[in-house]
Each structure stands twice: as structure tokens, then as C-alpha cells.
Design a protein around this motif. Structure first.
Motif, PDB file in Angstrom:
ATOM      1  N   GLU A  44     -78.026 -50.834  47.752  1.00 38.06           N
ATOM      2  CA  GLU A  44     -77.450 -50.176  48.922  1.00 38.06           C
ATOM      3  C   GLU A  44     -75.975 -50.508  49.099  1.00 38.06           C
ATOM      4  OE1 GLU A  44     -79.108 -48.021  50.763  1.00 38.06           O
ATOM      5  OE2 GLU A  44     -80.920 -48.302  49.544  1.00 38.06           O
ATOM      6  N   ASN A  45     -75.402 -51.293  48.197  1.00 39.48           N
ATOM      7  CA  ASN A  45     -74.007 -51.714  48.333  1.00 39.48           C
ATOM      8  C   ASN A  45     -73.045 -50.535  48.222  1.00 39.48           C
ATOM      9  OD1 ASN A  45     -75.612 -53.940  46.696  1.00 39.48           O
ATOM     10  ND2 ASN A  45     -74.080 -55.007  47.906  1.00 39.48           N
ATOM     11  N   LYS A  46     -71.853 -50.736  48.759  1.00 36.79           N
ATOM     12  CA  LYS A  46     -70.771 -49.774  48.543  1.00 36.79           C
ATOM     13  C   LYS A  46     -70.339 -49.880  47.087  1.00 36.79           C
ATOM     14  CE  LYS A  46     -66.806 -50.708  50.438  1.00 36.79           C
ATOM     15  NZ  LYS A  46     -65.754 -50.882  51.462  1.00 36.79           N
ATOM     16  N   ILE A  47     -70.329 -48.754  46.376  1.00 38.24           N
ATOM     17  CA  ILE A  47     -70.081 -48.769  44.934  1.00 38.24           C
ATOM     18  C   ILE A  47     -68.843 -47.948  44.595  1.00 38.24           C
ATOM     19  CG2 ILE A  47     -70.976 -48.066  42.670  1.00 38.24           C
ATOM     20  CD1 ILE A  47     -73.773 -48.663  43.662  1.00 38.24           C
ATOM     21  N   CYS A  48     -68.057 -48.471  43.665  1.00 37.39           N
ATOM     22  CA  CYS A  48     -67.008 -47.708  42.997  1.00 37.39           C
ATOM     23  C   CYS A  48     -67.464 -47.518  41.554  1.00 37.39           C
ATOM     24  CB  CYS A  48     -65.673 -48.450  43.043  1.00 37.39           C
ATOM     25  SG  CYS A  48     -64.380 -47.713  42.008  1.00 37.39           S
ATOM     26  N   TRP A  49     -67.766 -46.282  41.178  1.00 38.45           N
ATOM     27  CA  TRP A  49     -68.190 -45.991  39.807  1.00 38.45           C
ATOM     28  C   TRP A  49     -66.970 -45.678  38.947  1.00 38.45           C
ATOM     29  CZ3 TRP A  49     -73.028 -46.886  38.257  1.00 38.45           C
ATOM     30  CH2 TRP A  49     -74.069 -46.849  39.193  1.00 38.45           C
ATOM     31  N   TYR A  50     -67.027 -46.055  37.672  1.00 35.77           N
ATOM     32  CA  TYR A  50     -65.948 -45.666  36.759  1.00 35.77           C
ATOM     33  C   TYR A  50     -66.522 -45.122  35.461  1.00 35.77           C
ATOM     34  CZ  TYR A  50     -66.465 -50.272  34.395  1.00 35.77           C
ATOM     35  OH  TYR A  50     -66.932 -51.375  33.716  1.00 35.77           O
ATOM     36  N   SER A  51     -65.772 -44.203  34.839  1.00 36.10           N
ATOM     37  CA  SER A  51     -66.239 -43.542  33.627  1.00 36.10           C
ATOM     38  C   SER A  51     -65.053 -42.982  32.861  1.00 36.10           C
ATOM     39  CB  SER A  51     -67.202 -42.401  33.984  1.00 36.10           C
ATOM     40  OG  SER A  51     -67.507 -41.617  32.847  1.00 36.10           O
ATOM     41  N   THR A  52     -65.202 -42.916  31.544  1.00 38.58           N
ATOM     42  CA  THR A  52     -64.178 -42.250  30.734  1.00 38.58           C
ATOM     43  C   THR A  52     -64.310 -40.734  30.810  1.00 38.58           C
ATOM     44  OG1 THR A  52     -65.597 -42.395  28.774  1.00 38.58           O
ATOM     45  CG2 THR A  52     -64.006 -44.180  29.112  1.00 38.58           C
ATOM     46  N   ASP A  53     -65.362 -40.252  31.460  1.00 43.32           N
ATOM     47  CA  ASP A  53     -65.654 -38.815  31.538  1.00 43.32           C
ATOM     48  C   ASP A  53     -65.631 -38.360  32.995  1.00 43.32           C
ATOM     49  OD1 ASP A  53     -66.555 -36.240  31.303  1.00 43.32           O
ATOM     50  OD2 ASP A  53     -68.557 -36.774  30.569  1.00 43.32           O
ATOM     51  N   GLU A  54     -64.640 -37.571  33.351  1.00 44.97           N
ATOM     52  CA  GLU A  54     -64.520 -37.096  34.728  1.00 44.97           C
ATOM     53  C   GLU A  54     -65.739 -36.292  35.167  1.00 44.97           C
ATOM     54  OE1 GLU A  54     -61.532 -34.319  37.501  1.00 44.97           O
ATOM     55  OE2 GLU A  54     -61.155 -34.574  35.352  1.00 44.97           O
ATOM     56  N   SER A  55     -66.414 -35.640  34.215  1.00 47.94           N
ATOM     57  CA  SER A  55     -67.565 -34.803  34.565  1.00 47.94           C
ATOM     58  C   SER A  55     -68.855 -35.602  34.723  1.00 47.94           C
ATOM     59  CB  SER A  55     -67.765 -33.716  33.500  1.00 47.94           C
ATOM     60  OG  SER A  55     -68.119 -34.298  32.253  1.00 47.94           O
ATOM     61  N   ASN A  56     -68.807 -36.917  34.513  1.00 45.22           N
ATOM     62  CA  ASN A  56     -69.984 -37.764  34.726  1.00 45.22           C
ATOM     63  C   ASN A  56     -70.569 -37.480  36.109  1.00 45.22           C
ATOM     64  OD1 ASN A  56     -71.271 -40.340  35.855  1.00 45.22           O
ATOM     65  ND2 ASN A  56     -71.075 -40.890  33.704  1.00 45.22           N
ATOM     66  N   ALA A  57     -71.891 -37.326  36.174  1.00 45.44           N
ATOM     67  CA  ALA A  57     -72.547 -36.918  37.423  1.00 45.44           C
ATOM     68  C   ALA A  57     -72.270 -37.894  38.562  1.00 45.44           C
ATOM     69  CB  ALA A  57     -74.050 -36.789  37.193  1.00 45.44           C
ATOM     70  N   LEU A  58     -72.214 -39.189  38.267  1.00 47.96           N
ATOM     71  CA  LEU A  58     -71.958 -40.173  39.322  1.00 47.96           C
ATOM     72  C   LEU A  58     -70.519 -40.081  39.826  1.00 47.96           C
ATOM     73  CD1 LEU A  58     -73.918 -43.180  37.822  1.00 47.96           C
ATOM     74  CD2 LEU A  58     -74.455 -41.982  39.944  1.00 47.96           C
ATOM     75  N   ILE A  59     -69.586 -39.795  38.932  1.00 52.66           N
ATOM     76  CA  ILE A  59     -68.193 -39.606  39.349  1.00 52.66           C
ATOM     77  C   ILE A  59     -68.091 -38.388  40.257  1.00 52.66           C
ATOM     78  CG2 ILE A  59     -65.847 -39.128  38.561  1.00 52.66           C
ATOM     79  CD1 ILE A  59     -66.851 -41.956  37.890  1.00 52.66           C
ATOM     80  N   GLN A  60     -68.712 -37.301  39.855  1.00 55.09           N
ATOM     81  CA  GLN A  60     -68.661 -36.080  40.660  1.00 55.09           C
ATOM     82  C   GLN A  60     -69.321 -36.284  42.022  1.00 55.09           C
ATOM     83  OE1 GLN A  60     -66.976 -33.146  39.982  1.00 55.09           O
ATOM     84  NE2 GLN A  60     -66.133 -34.527  38.416  1.00 55.09           N
ATOM     85  N   SER A  61     -70.408 -37.039  42.045  1.00 52.24           N
ATOM     86  CA  SER A  61     -71.075 -37.328  43.315  1.00 52.24           C
ATOM     87  C   SER A  61     -70.159 -38.129  44.241  1.00 52.24           C
ATOM     88  CB  SER A  61     -72.367 -38.097  43.056  1.00 52.24           C
ATOM     89  OG  SER A  61     -72.977 -38.492  44.267  1.00 52.24           O
ATOM     90  N   GLN A  62     -69.456 -39.113  43.676  1.00 50.89           N
ATOM     91  CA  GLN A  62     -68.525 -39.909  44.484  1.00 50.89           C
ATOM     92  C   GLN A  62     -67.432 -39.028  45.082  1.00 50.89           C
ATOM     93  OE1 GLN A  62     -70.338 -42.750  44.889  1.00 50.89           O
ATOM     94  NE2 GLN A  62     -68.552 -44.051  44.555  1.00 50.89           N
ATOM     95  N   LEU A  63     -66.891 -38.140  44.265  1.00 45.93           N
ATOM     96  CA  LEU A  63     -65.805 -37.285  44.737  1.00 45.93           C
ATOM     97  C   LEU A  63     -66.276 -36.369  45.870  1.00 45.93           C
ATOM     98  CD1 LEU A  63     -64.162 -36.277  41.321  1.00 45.93           C
ATOM     99  CD2 LEU A  63     -63.566 -38.167  42.845  1.00 45.93           C
ATOM    100  N   LYS A  64     -67.514 -35.919  45.779  1.00 44.32           N
ATOM    101  CA  LYS A  64     -68.036 -34.994  46.790  1.00 44.32           C
ATOM    102  C   LYS A  64     -68.418 -35.700  48.084  1.00 44.32           C
ATOM    103  CE  LYS A  64     -69.813 -31.752  43.327  1.00 44.32           C
ATOM    104  NZ  LYS A  64     -71.032 -31.249  42.636  1.00 44.32           N
ATOM    105  N   THR A  65     -68.816 -36.974  47.974  1.00 44.70           N
ATOM    106  CA  THR A  65     -69.309 -37.691  49.157  1.00 44.70           C
ATOM    107  C   THR A  65     -68.282 -38.649  49.751  1.00 44.70           C
ATOM    108  OG1 THR A  65     -70.291 -39.416  47.754  1.00 44.70           O
ATOM    109  CG2 THR A  65     -71.694 -37.542  48.365  1.00 44.70           C
ATOM    110  N   GLY A  66     -67.067 -38.660  49.192  1.00 43.70           N
ATOM    111  CA  GLY A  66     -66.018 -39.506  49.755  1.00 43.70           C
ATOM    112  C   GLY A  66     -66.004 -40.919  49.231  1.00 43.70           C
ATOM    113  N   GLY A  67     -66.760 -41.186  48.158  1.00 39.51           N
ATOM    114  CA  GLY A  67     -66.800 -42.525  47.590  1.00 39.51           C
ATOM    115  C   GLY A  67     -65.659 -42.780  46.627  1.00 39.51           C
ATOM    116  N   ALA A  68     -65.588 -44.022  46.132  1.00 41.57           N
ATOM    117  CA  ALA A  68     -64.515 -44.420  45.219  1.00 41.57           C
ATOM    118  C   ALA A  68     -64.943 -44.190  43.772  1.00 41.57           C
ATOM    119  CB  ALA A  68     -64.159 -45.885  45.431  1.00 41.57           C
ATOM    120  N   ALA A  69     -63.983 -43.776  42.946  1.00 40.00           N
ATOM    121  CA  ALA A  69     -64.254 -43.535  41.530  1.00 40.00           C
ATOM    122  C   ALA A  69     -62.977 -43.726  40.728  1.00 40.00           C
ATOM    123  CB  ALA A  69     -64.798 -42.124  41.318  1.00 40.00           C
ATOM    124  N   VAL A  70     -63.143 -44.155  39.479  1.00 41.21           N
ATOM    125  CA  VAL A  70     -62.028 -44.265  38.538  1.00 41.21           C
ATOM    126  C   VAL A  70     -62.460 -43.552  37.263  1.00 41.21           C
ATOM    127  CG1 VAL A  70     -60.331 -45.807  37.501  1.00 41.21           C
ATOM    128  CG2 VAL A  70     -61.642 -46.584  39.483  1.00 41.21           C
TER     129      VAL A  70
END
Length: 563
Positions: free
Chosen positions: A318-344
Motif C-alpha cells: 500500500e506504500n506510495k510508489i515511484c515506478w521506473y522503466s526503460t519503456d515509457e509504454s510500460n503499463a505501470l508507467i502509464q498507470s502512474q501518469l494517469k493517476t497522478g503518481g510518480a514515474a521515471v
């Protein structure tokens, strides 16, 4: 039937089994139902605790080879708890084997005397008062301290100050983070400290190689456990701390401290399985994620969205998460962008940090030397993770950029990790990679570089199984090298005889249709490096996996470069 006690030890921080201090037993169980053995042990613990006049509780964890058995205890009675848990084990084994029961009454009488010497009620009161005042309290066998960094003060555990004289408001915390993972930990703590330095902080680092405050290395060796963390946080020069946390430290003692502001988990891959009851990569992943127990309620967990085991564990939290990926289309990255979360992530060869729809272009990969213009994908991932960690610690974008651009692939900034030498037209890469995941990552990097020929020098520690040695060798053969130099590791035989490992490697290489004239042998990594460099010509790329004699190899290559 096998009922064998491997080790009894203290747990001083949150750990794989629970969040309590106490004692843990590692036991092997074969030829009998494991739950039956655990039940008998717990029955004996309950009996001994009652006779001893102690109220504690137990837990356990079963695994393929046996069990981990834990008994809770206050911090001033951990040695006694180990002895009592061990006594219960021996009594239980005697019962299960229908053997004579040990004289437990006599041993309990002895433990009463030992406990009286160990107890320190004043210390427990001191720790309780610190918790009540919201002040960090760090303890070990000899000392206890309040606060961190500049405000830290340390006393002997038997010479505590008068509580009413303590000015609790004086003691403050410093920003601090855990960094763990199978690979990339040391590179990440070093890069993070480089960024913190660019931000104007005196950053402290604990790692498997050294403990350092600012530019001053306090000591070399493995400081990835609780002892290194205590030393660093008590150093009054430390303004921000990056604590490398290795699997062994988590399993031996638990977390080094109870609370951090951010956590980075780089990846999870197979390594050191079969120790402390961790026999699968899934169990290893659960072990790595113990660090999340130390994260403050408002803290950020920085996770690799490209690693399946990390993703599986991260999605449970349940922690606040910053996901990172070499692939911008990664589903978790896209989810972060849509829900206001942090991503690299990487976009068009640039590192981008985003918080929802607000984006920052951090740096292009050709500005980040450690990535070798993006060829070193494992270091691209390390850079992404550290960007997320730095943002979680509120370090400025300017400092992050400066640190990334200034952190080199050299033995000064990142010794033993992806160090590049250019010698008379020959490109040499030196790396400490020693497990399959990291070795394949380095080989993949080399295969991205232009090369007339490729040359590899490598070795393996003796505590690897024959099959593991073959798998590790497979990773190297992906180079399709013109020469393979297999070296001995005399200081890492770990139960094998000299020549055993090179013989396994050489035989396996020939089974892979590599002719014997392409296989050379050396007595140590320095001798192996000399063979590789004598063979190399301008335009070649030489990969040196240096697991020992790193300083000597660095000095040799530096001398070649200066000729």
C-alpha cells in the motif's frame, strides 16, 4: 531422519518473519513432517518459558530444507533468548528421536544467572522515552545513541544519562534511504551520494565495499549490515545517508534501522540461494522487500517496473510508489501518469521524471557517462532508479542533472562497476559482476560496442554448484569471444580444491564447441588480465570480470595506459 540446528542468532530489527527483536534458529528437517517438528519445538518453548517465568511468543517459517524458528525477546535479553530457543530445540529433537532429554532444569538455572547479567532495564526505559519523544534511538551491544548526524550523541549502554536532563528537542533525524536489490546496489548508492554532493550535502554511504562520509572513506569492507548503518548515522558529519542493505544483513539481523524516508529496490534475480532457508527467487524477492517495513508512512518506495519479481511484490503493498522503466509504454508507467503518481522512464533516449501530467526532462543518455550512450542498459536502469530516489528525497533537478553528468564509468567514481579504460586503441571494461543476471547485463553491454574482436577474462567462486558455474559460463559465451581466459580465485575456493572450478569451466567451454586454443588459464585475475591484454590488438574490446585483485588490475591497466 535429519534434525539439525545450523545456527542460532539474534534479530535486532524488523525482519522476514516479523517486526520484533528476538532469537532465530535455522534448522534442517528431513524425513519427518516439518509442522510436527515445529509444534514440538513450540511446546517445549512454552514449557521452558513458563518454568523460566518469561512471557514471550514464537513464530516460524517453513521452507524446502527445514524451518526458521523465532522467539521474541526484549532488546536487553537477546542472547538469553537464543540460548532458550536452542534448548527447546534440543529437547524437542530428543523427544522426536526418543532419546534422553537434556537436563533443561539445570540449564534454566544457569540461564537465570546469565539473564541477570544481560538485563538492562535502564536501557529499555531510555529507548521507550526516546520513542515517546519522537527521537531516533540506535542501539548495539556497547552503545546507544540519540539523533542522527550533527545532533547525534552516543553513550555506553551501562552509562546512560539522567532522563530528566535530556533535551529531547536537540536530537534530529537526517534524510536517509535504503537501497537493495540483487544487482546495482553499490552503483546506486554511489550515484545517489554524487547527486547529494551536487546538491550541497555531505552524503554518507554504506556498501559492500566501504563506508564513506563525503569524500572520506572511513573503512573498507562489507558495511551493508546494521553495524555500518549505525556507524554512519552516528557520524556528526553525515547530512544525508544512503544505506545499502544486502540480503545477508536482512536475514542475519533484520533491518539496520526502523525508519527511512525512501527505499529503492533495483531488481531481484537468482543469487546466493540455499542460505538461511532462502531457496527460490520468490523467497529472495520477499526477503529484499523487507526493506519496505522500514519506510515512513509518507515515504516513497522506488521500484523497477521492468523486473517481474519486483512488480509482483510491489503490487502487494500500500506504500506510495515511484515506478521506473526503460519503456515509457510500460503499463505501470502509464498507470502512474494517469493517476497522478510518480514515474521515471526513457523517451527518445532522454530520462524523464513525471508526477502525473507534470514532466521534467532530466538528461539525455549521451550526457550520462555510466550508460555508455545507452549501451549499458543495466546502468540506464540504475540511473532511472536513482533519479526516482533523489526526487523522493526532494533533491533538486539541477543537482540530479549535475550528478548524472559528472558520475563517470571509472575506478574513482564507481570502482569495480563498469569501469572503462582506453589503452592503445583497445577498449577495456572491468566489472565485478558475479551472478548470472549481472554477467548477462555486462555481456549485453559489450555486444552493443563496436569491436574487431572480443576477449573475456572471468572466474567463479567455489561455493557455486557445478550447474551454477556452467550457467554463469553460458553468460560469458554470449560474447562469442576470440579468447576466453579462465582464472583461479584462490581466496574464494570455499571448500573446493585449486583447479576445480577452472577445470569445470574449461570442459564446459569445449562442450560448447569452443576450441581449446581459444581457452587459456591463469592463476589469478591479475595474471589473467595480462594474458588478455597481451592478446588484444587495437580495435578489440576486452571484458575483465575481476572478482579479486581489483586494485592490482586497476594499477596494471593504468600503467599500460601511461606507456
Amino acid at each position: 531422519m535429519r534434525l539439525e540446528l545450523e545456527e542460532a542468532r539474534r534479530l535486532t530489527g524488523p525482519n522476514l518473519l516479523w517486526d520484533h527483536p528476538g532469537a532465530i534458529l535455522d534448522v534442517f528437517i528431513e524425513g519427518i513432517d516439518k509442522s510436527t517438528v515445529v509444534n514440538v519445538w513450540q511446546k517445549w518453548v512454552e514449557k521452558l518459558l513458563t518454568e523460566f517465568g518469561w512471557q514471550q511468543h514464537t513464530t516460524y517459517r517453513l521452507h524446502s530444507g527445514g524451518a526458521n524458528l523465532a522467539l521474541s525477546a526484549p532488546m536487553d535479553a537477546l542472547y538469553c533468548a537464543c540460548d532458550l530457543a536452542e534448548l527447546a530445540w534440543h529437547c524437542g529433537v530428543a523427544e522426536l528421536k526418543s532419546e534422553t532429554t537434556p537436563n533443561w532444569q539445570q540449564r534454566l538455572n544457569e540461564l537465570h544467572g546469565e539473564l541477570a547479567e544481560e538485563l538492562n532495564p535502564a536501557l529499555l526505559t531510555f529507548m521507550h522515552e526516546a520513542q515517546k519523544h519522537g527521537v531516533s534511538c540506535i542501539t548495539d551491544d556497547d552503545d546507544v545513541s540519540l539523533g542522527m548526524g550533527k545532533s547525534s550523541h552516543t553513550w555506553p549502554v551501562r552509562e546512560l544519562p539522567v532522563l530528566r536532563d535530556i533535551q529531547w528537542q536537540h536530537y534530529q533525524d537526517i534524510p536517509r534511504a535504503f537501497i537493495t536489490g540483487t544487482n546495482g546496489k553499490s552503483t546506486s548508492v554511489r550515484l545517489a551520494s554524487h547527486i547529494a554532493k551536487a546538491a550541497g550535502f555531505v552524503a554518507g554511504v554504506t556498501s559492500t565495499d566501504f563506508i564513506r562520509v563525503g569524500d572520506n572513506i572511513i573503512d573498507t569492507g562489507d558495511y551493508s549490515g546494521p553495524g555500518g548503518a549505525r556507524m554512519l548515522l552516528r557520524d556528526q558529519r553525515t547530512e544525508l545517508a544512503f544505506l545499502e542493505v544486502a540480503r545477508g544483513g536482512i536475514l542475519r539481523r533484520g533491518l539496520p534501522i526502523d525508519s527511512v524516508d525512501a527505499v529503492l529496490i533495483t531488481n531481484v534475480a537468482s543469487d546466493h540461494l540455499g542460505q538461511y532457508g532462502i531457496n527460490t527467487v520468490a523467497e529472495l524477492a520477499a526477503t529484499k522487500f523487507v526493506v519496505a517495513k522500514g519506510l515512513d508512512a509518507q515515504g516513497t518506495l522506488v521500484l523497477n517496473a521492468d523486473n517481474a519479481l519486483v512488480v509482483e511484490q510491489g503490487l502487494k503493498l500500500e506504500n506510495k510508489i515511484c515506478w521506473y522503466s526503460t519503456d515509457e509504454s510500460n503499463a505501470l508507467i502509464q498507470s502512474q501518469l494517469k493517476t497522478g503518481g510518480a514515474a521515471v522512464f526513457i523517451r527518445h533516449q532522454h530520462i524523464v521524471y513525471a508526477m502525473g501530467n507534470v514532466e521534467e526532462n532530466i538528461a539525455s543518455l549521451d550526457q550520462v557517462p555510466m550508460t555508455l550512450n545507452g549501451a549499458a542498459q543495466h546502468n540506464v536502469q540504475n540511473a532511472l532508479g536513482v533519479v526516482g530516489l533523489s526526487k523522493a528525497l526532494n533533491l533538486s533537478t539541477e543537482a540530479i542533472r549535475a550528478g548524472l553528468k559528472d558520475f563517470g564509468s571509472n575506478a574513482e567514481d564507481n570502482p569495480g562497476r563498469g569501469n572503462i579504460y582506453e589503452i592503445n586503441g583497445i577498449k577495456v571494461l572491468v566489472d565485478f559482476a558475479h551472478n548470472e543476471h549481472s554477467m548477462r547485463a555486462v555481456v549485453k553491454t559489450i555486444n552493443q560496442l563496436p569491436a574487431t574482436r572480443k576477449i573475456a577474462m572471468f572466474s567463479h567462486a567455489g561455493d557455486r554448484s557445478d550447474d551454477e558455474i556452467r550457467h554463469l559460463t553460458d553468460a560469458v559465451t554470449e560474447l562469442d569471444a576470440s579468447l576466453y581466459v579462465v582464472t583461479e580465485l584462490e581466496h574464494y575456493l570455499r571448500g573446493r580444491e585449486i583447479g576445480d572450478v577452472p577445470q569445470i569451466v574449461g570442459k564446459y567451454l569445449q562442450q560448447q564447441s569452443i576450441p581449446s586454443e581459444k581457452i587459456h588459464y591463469a592463476g589469478d585475475p591479475l595474471a589473467g588480465a595480462k594474458i588478455a591484454m597481451d592478446f588484444a590488438q587495437p580495435g578489440d574490446v576486452v571484458l575483465l570480470f575481476v572478482l579479486a585483485d581489483r586494485e592490482q588490475v586497476h594499477e596494471y591497466l593504468t600503467q599500460l595506459d601511461n606507456r
